[in-house]
Scaffold this motif. Sequence first.
Motif, mmCIF file in Angstrom:
data_model
loop_
_atom_site.group_PDB
_atom_site.id
_atom_site.type_symbol
_atom_site.label_atom_id
_atom_site.label_comp_id
_atom_site.label_asym_id
_atom_site.label_seq_id
_atom_site.Cartn_x
_atom_site.Cartn_y
_atom_site.Cartn_z
ATOM 1 N N THR A 40 0.941 -1.142 0.182
ATOM 2 C CA THR A 40 0.084 0.129 -0.017
ATOM 3 C C THR A 40 1.000 1.215 0.020
ATOM 4 O OG1 THR A 40 0.005 0.227 2.374
ATOM 5 C CG2 THR A 40 -1.968 -1.012 1.416
ATOM 6 N N PRO A 41 0.449 2.325 -0.567
ATOM 7 C CA PRO A 41 1.227 3.529 -0.599
ATOM 8 C C PRO A 41 1.831 3.883 0.882
ATOM 9 C CG PRO A 41 -0.692 3.799 -1.773
ATOM 10 C CD PRO A 41 -0.930 2.499 -1.292
ATOM 11 N N ARG A 42 0.649 3.749 1.957
ATOM 12 C CA ARG A 42 1.233 4.156 3.233
ATOM 13 C C ARG A 42 2.241 3.189 3.697
ATOM 14 N NH1 ARG A 42 -0.555 2.531 8.344
ATOM 15 N NH2 ARG A 42 -2.216 1.033 7.416
ATOM 16 N N HIS A 43 2.208 2.022 3.343
ATOM 17 C CA HIS A 43 3.400 0.990 3.871
ATOM 18 C C HIS A 43 4.571 1.069 3.100
ATOM 19 C CE1 HIS A 43 -0.100 -1.022 6.026
ATOM 20 N NE2 HIS A 43 0.777 -1.386 6.947
ATOM 21 N N ILE A 44 4.580 1.341 1.941
ATOM 22 C CA ILE A 44 5.823 1.567 1.086
ATOM 23 C C ILE A 44 6.440 2.928 1.732
ATOM 24 C CG2 ILE A 44 6.743 2.072 -1.053
ATOM 25 C CD1 ILE A 44 4.509 0.133 -2.202
ATOM 26 N N ALA A 45 5.800 3.873 1.697
ATOM 27 C CA ALA A 45 5.987 5.400 2.315
ATOM 28 C C ALA A 45 6.875 5.344 3.788
ATOM 29 C CB ALA A 45 5.215 6.348 2.401
ATOM 30 N N ALA A 46 6.316 4.464 4.436
ATOM 31 C CA ALA A 46 6.366 4.225 5.765
ATOM 32 C C ALA A 46 8.086 3.441 5.864
ATOM 33 C CB ALA A 46 5.770 3.706 6.815
ATOM 34 N N ALA A 47 8.177 2.653 5.201
ATOM 35 C CA ALA A 47 9.376 1.674 5.008
ATOM 36 C C ALA A 47 10.324 2.199 4.103
ATOM 37 C CB ALA A 47 9.238 0.381 4.450
ATOM 38 N N ASP A 80 3.093 2.071 -4.746
ATOM 39 C CA ASP A 80 3.605 3.174 -4.770
ATOM 40 C C ASP A 80 5.204 3.082 -5.163
ATOM 41 O OD1 ASP A 80 3.802 5.866 -4.543
ATOM 42 O OD2 ASP A 80 3.427 6.088 -2.577
ATOM 43 N N THR A 81 5.727 4.171 -5.334
ATOM 44 C CA THR A 81 7.288 3.987 -5.605
ATOM 45 C C THR A 81 7.983 4.767 -4.461
ATOM 46 O OG1 THR A 81 7.478 6.170 -6.827
ATOM 47 C CG2 THR A 81 7.109 4.134 -8.029
ATOM 48 N N PRO A 82 9.122 4.357 -4.069
ATOM 49 C CA PRO A 82 9.760 4.792 -2.759
ATOM 50 C C PRO A 82 10.098 6.566 -3.210
ATOM 51 C CG PRO A 82 10.667 2.821 -3.167
ATOM 52 C CD PRO A 82 9.740 3.113 -4.512
ATOM 53 N N ALA A 83 10.740 6.554 -4.380
ATOM 54 C CA ALA A 83 10.920 8.037 -4.789
ATOM 55 C C ALA A 83 9.749 9.094 -4.703
ATOM 56 C CB ALA A 83 11.550 8.186 -6.242
ATOM 57 N N LEU A 84 8.676 8.562 -5.047
ATOM 58 C CA LEU A 84 7.578 9.554 -4.761
ATOM 59 C C LEU A 84 6.994 9.648 -3.377
ATOM 60 C CD1 LEU A 84 5.210 11.011 -6.035
ATOM 61 C CD2 LEU A 84 3.732 8.920 -6.284
#
Length: 141
Positions: A40-47, A80-84
């Motif tokens: 999910t965007p939230r989990h990818i962003a947090a990680a 999601d992408t980490p860069a974003l």
Amino acid sequence: MSPGDALAAPAATAAPAAPATTAAPAVRAVRGATTVAEDTPRHIAAATRALVTELLARNGLEREAVISLLFTCSPDLTGDTPALALREEGWEVPALCAADTAWAGAPARTVRVLAHVTSCGPLAPVYLGDSAPTRPAQSPG
């Protein structure tokens, strides 16, 4: 004085000893990886935030030392992408994302980073969650 004497090199003198200094900052690269709980965007962003924050902290680096970031994600991460995720956090460093190669036995939900930084000393890679520093020495099969 002969004509050749005018062209002769001056006598060699010993160069003064260079003062002892600390190493100048140089461009270096350091790796890291983490696993993501859910796609999910939230989990990818947090990680991603946790990975980059820990990479800087363990290596005594400030955000300004980061030149660029190259991320790869395992093929199962599409939310999601980490860069974003970092861009949305206010990071304005060049960052690129790519899909990691799919292979038998590849770790699931993994974000990897290769950070290009300026640093004066050695750097230590960071592996969070269930991520591992290297892939198996031999590919299966």
